[in-house]
Design a protein around this motif. Sequence first.
Motif, PDB file in Angstrom:
ATOM      1  N   LYS A   2       0.890  -1.277  -0.070  1.00 37.82           N
ATOM      2  CA  LYS A   2       0.137   0.218   0.080  1.00 37.82           C
ATOM      3  C   LYS A   2       0.914   1.337   0.076  1.00 37.82           C
ATOM      4  O   LYS A   2       2.037   1.035   0.401  1.00 37.82           O
ATOM      5  N   ARG A   3       0.285   2.379  -0.496  1.00 35.12           N
ATOM      6  CA  ARG A   3       0.820   3.756  -0.514  1.00 35.12           C
ATOM      7  C   ARG A   3       1.514   4.040   0.857  1.00 35.12           C
ATOM      8  O   ARG A   3       2.516   4.586   0.977  1.00 35.12           O
ATOM      9  N   ARG A   4       0.665   3.882   1.900  1.00 36.99           N
ATOM     10  CA  ARG A   4       0.902   4.241   3.098  1.00 36.99           C
ATOM     11  C   ARG A   4       2.217   3.480   3.810  1.00 36.99           C
ATOM     12  O   ARG A   4       3.091   4.004   4.191  1.00 36.99           O
TER      13      ARG A   4
END
Length: 136
Positions: A2-4
Amino acid sequence: MKRRDFINWVGLGWLASSLPIAIAACSTQTTASGDWQNVGTTAELDKTGQLLVENSPVGSVLLVGTSKSGNLIAVNPTCSHKGCTVAWEAANKKFACPCHGAEYGVDGTVQKGPATKPLKTYAAKIEGNSVAVKPS
């Protein structure tokens, strides 16, 4: 991924790679053990027969003597008992702590307590118009 999670890993990597630089910037600068460091001039020393330098490259230094005597005494003036700055008593040829009465000989050894450890000493020499010291 995920981007986070990706951003967290990049941030953690940046922080970890910056840590050695931050530690180096916060640590005190040390000199090579054999290096002579200039701490003042002969004019400053000859004016009163002593020279106190608190922020020299080797630390605090108290030099006693004159450029003509050829016999220079150099110590770290920080009392080993509680950290007060010792003073040179020329008449008695000793260093004395004004805080608790400790006394040290010309070679930095304890002559009278409550101090139990000697003062750190330096080798000292005159080079032209400069006074230089290095750890003994």
